[in-house]
Write an enzyme that holds these catalytic residues in place. Structure first.
Site, PDB file in Angstrom:
ATOM      1  N   HIS A  15      40.925  14.633  -1.469  1.00 59.61           N
ATOM      2  CA  HIS A  15      42.029  15.019  -2.344  1.00 59.61           C
ATOM      3  C   HIS A  15      41.807  16.428  -2.882  1.00 59.61           C
ATOM      4  O   HIS A  15      40.763  17.035  -2.691  1.00 59.61           O
ATOM      5  CB  HIS A  15      42.248  14.013  -3.482  1.00 59.61           C
ATOM      6  CG  HIS A  15      41.230  14.046  -4.572  1.00 59.61           C
ATOM      7  ND1 HIS A  15      41.411  13.400  -5.779  1.00 59.61           N
ATOM      8  CD2 HIS A  15      40.014  14.649  -4.659  1.00 59.61           C
ATOM      9  CE1 HIS A  15      40.357  13.613  -6.543  1.00 59.61           C
ATOM     10  NE2 HIS A  15      39.498  14.343  -5.909  1.00 59.61           N
ATOM     11  N   CYS A  34      37.608  20.843  -8.307  1.00 54.30           N
ATOM     12  CA  CYS A  34      38.536  19.848  -7.754  1.00 54.30           C
ATOM     13  C   CYS A  34      39.816  20.474  -7.233  1.00 54.30           C
ATOM     14  O   CYS A  34      40.608  19.826  -6.566  1.00 54.30           O
ATOM     15  CB  CYS A  34      38.865  18.792  -8.808  1.00 54.30           C
ATOM     16  SG  CYS A  34      37.437  17.801  -9.224  1.00 54.30           S
ATOM     17  N   HIS A  40      38.337  18.002  -0.946  1.00 54.22           N
ATOM     18  CA  HIS A  40      36.973  17.465  -0.994  1.00 54.22           C
ATOM     19  C   HIS A  40      37.106  15.950  -1.014  1.00 54.22           C
ATOM     20  O   HIS A  40      38.172  15.414  -1.315  1.00 54.22           O
ATOM     21  CB  HIS A  40      36.207  17.974  -2.227  1.00 54.22           C
ATOM     22  CG  HIS A  40      36.799  17.508  -3.514  1.00 54.22           C
ATOM     23  ND1 HIS A  40      37.861  18.141  -4.108  1.00 54.22           N
ATOM     24  CD2 HIS A  40      36.517  16.445  -4.310  1.00 54.22           C
ATOM     25  CE1 HIS A  40      38.190  17.500  -5.216  1.00 54.22           C
ATOM     26  NE2 HIS A  40      37.402  16.454  -5.361  1.00 54.22           N
ATOM     27  N   HIS A  42      35.725  11.761  -1.645  1.00 55.48           N
ATOM     28  CA  HIS A  42      35.003  10.808  -2.493  1.00 55.48           C
ATOM     29  C   HIS A  42      34.838   9.492  -1.748  1.00 55.48           C
ATOM     30  O   HIS A  42      35.687   9.131  -0.926  1.00 55.48           O
ATOM     31  CB  HIS A  42      35.776  10.507  -3.781  1.00 55.48           C
ATOM     32  CG  HIS A  42      35.866  11.670  -4.708  1.00 55.48           C
ATOM     33  ND1 HIS A  42      34.827  12.065  -5.512  1.00 55.48           N
ATOM     34  CD2 HIS A  42      36.876  12.527  -4.961  1.00 55.48           C
ATOM     35  CE1 HIS A  42      35.196  13.119  -6.222  1.00 55.48           C
ATOM     36  NE2 HIS A  42      36.437  13.426  -5.911  1.00 55.48           N
ATOM     37  N   ASP A  80      42.193   4.662   3.335  1.00 55.15           N
ATOM     38  CA  ASP A  80      40.870   4.941   3.911  1.00 55.15           C
ATOM     39  C   ASP A  80      40.955   6.028   4.981  1.00 55.15           C
ATOM     40  O   ASP A  80      41.809   5.967   5.872  1.00 55.15           O
ATOM     41  CB  ASP A  80      40.258   3.663   4.506  1.00 55.15           C
ATOM     42  CG  ASP A  80      38.804   3.850   4.891  1.00 55.15           C
ATOM     43  OD1 ASP A  80      38.084   4.572   4.171  1.00 55.15           O
ATOM     44  OD2 ASP A  80      38.377   3.276   5.910  1.00 55.15           O
ATOM     45  N   HIS A  81      40.054   7.013   4.876  1.00 56.93           N
ATOM     46  CA  HIS A  81      39.998   8.156   5.784  1.00 56.93           C
ATOM     47  C   HIS A  81      41.299   8.954   5.791  1.00 56.93           C
ATOM     48  O   HIS A  81      41.688   9.526   6.815  1.00 56.93           O
ATOM     49  CB  HIS A  81      39.597   7.730   7.206  1.00 56.93           C
ATOM     50  CG  HIS A  81      38.150   7.384   7.299  1.00 56.93           C
ATOM     51  ND1 HIS A  81      37.631   6.228   6.769  1.00 56.93           N
ATOM     52  CD2 HIS A  81      37.098   8.056   7.822  1.00 56.93           C
ATOM     53  CE1 HIS A  81      36.336   6.195   6.981  1.00 56.93           C
ATOM     54  NE2 HIS A  81      35.971   7.292   7.606  1.00 56.93           N
ATOM     55  N   GLU A 125      35.321   6.780  -8.874  1.00 58.34           N
ATOM     56  CA  GLU A 125      35.447   7.986  -8.051  1.00 58.34           C
ATOM     57  C   GLU A 125      34.052   8.473  -7.658  1.00 58.34           C
ATOM     58  O   GLU A 125      33.840   9.017  -6.577  1.00 58.34           O
ATOM     59  CB  GLU A 125      36.208   9.071  -8.802  1.00 58.34           C
ATOM     60  CG  GLU A 125      36.664  10.196  -7.903  1.00 58.34           C
ATOM     61  CD  GLU A 125      37.659  11.090  -8.586  1.00 58.34           C
ATOM     62  OE1 GLU A 125      38.850  11.035  -8.232  1.00 58.34           O
ATOM     63  OE2 GLU A 125      37.260  11.833  -9.500  1.00 58.34           O
TER      64      GLU A 125
HETATM   65 NI    NI Z   1      37.655  14.873  -6.637  1.00 56.79          NI
END
Ligand code: NI
Length: 136
Positions: A15, A34, A40, A42, A80-81, A125
């Site tokens: 995100h 961020c 990036h 998580h 997911d992914h 997160e």
């Molecule tokens: Ni983040």
């Protein structure tokens, strides 16, 4: 007598936190790293907790297999992914902060549960940063 049944799940996603209507300076000041334009990732962990009366015939509040399948279909398959900003409809106009993600997850799961069941979702997160939403 109400009992809470919980199921853990996991998804990896990328995100970026930013507002299109803000300048680069303003986005950097509020969102820092961020706001990296290249995104990036998580390793998100979630706990979905369902509270309700025990069914006298089955002894279940909810069959955990049903809860597992709802989480798989509604959350894991959807997130997911994925790049949350680019791939997930809900975040095309909503900043994918942990706070906003947990509300989207709650709403998607709640819609699939029997209406007499209460739901609380906790989203990690990072191992140390997590948010909780229960529809209030
Ligand atoms: Ni983040």
């Amino acid at each position: 007598m109400k009992v809470t049944v919980s199921r853990k799940a996991h998804f990896n996603a990328a995100h970026r936190l930013y507002r299109k209507d803000w300048s680069d300076e303003q986005n950097n000041a509020i969102f820092g790293k961020c706001n990296n334009p290249n995104y990036h990732g998580h390793n998100y962990e979630l706990i979905a907790s369902v509270t309700g009366e025990i069914d006298q015939e089955t002894g279940y509040v909810i069959d955990v297999k049903i809860l597992k399948d709802i989480i798989k279909t509604e959350i894991e398959d959807a997130f997911d992914h994925k790049n949350l900003n680019l791939d997930v409809e809900e975040f095309k106009s909503l900043n994918p902060t942990a706070e906003n993600i947990v509300i989207i997850i709650y709403n998607k799961l709640k819609a699939k549960l029997e209406s007499n069941l209460e739901l609380e979702v906790t989203l990690y997160e990072t191992p140390r940063n997590f948010v909780t939403y229960s529809g209030k």
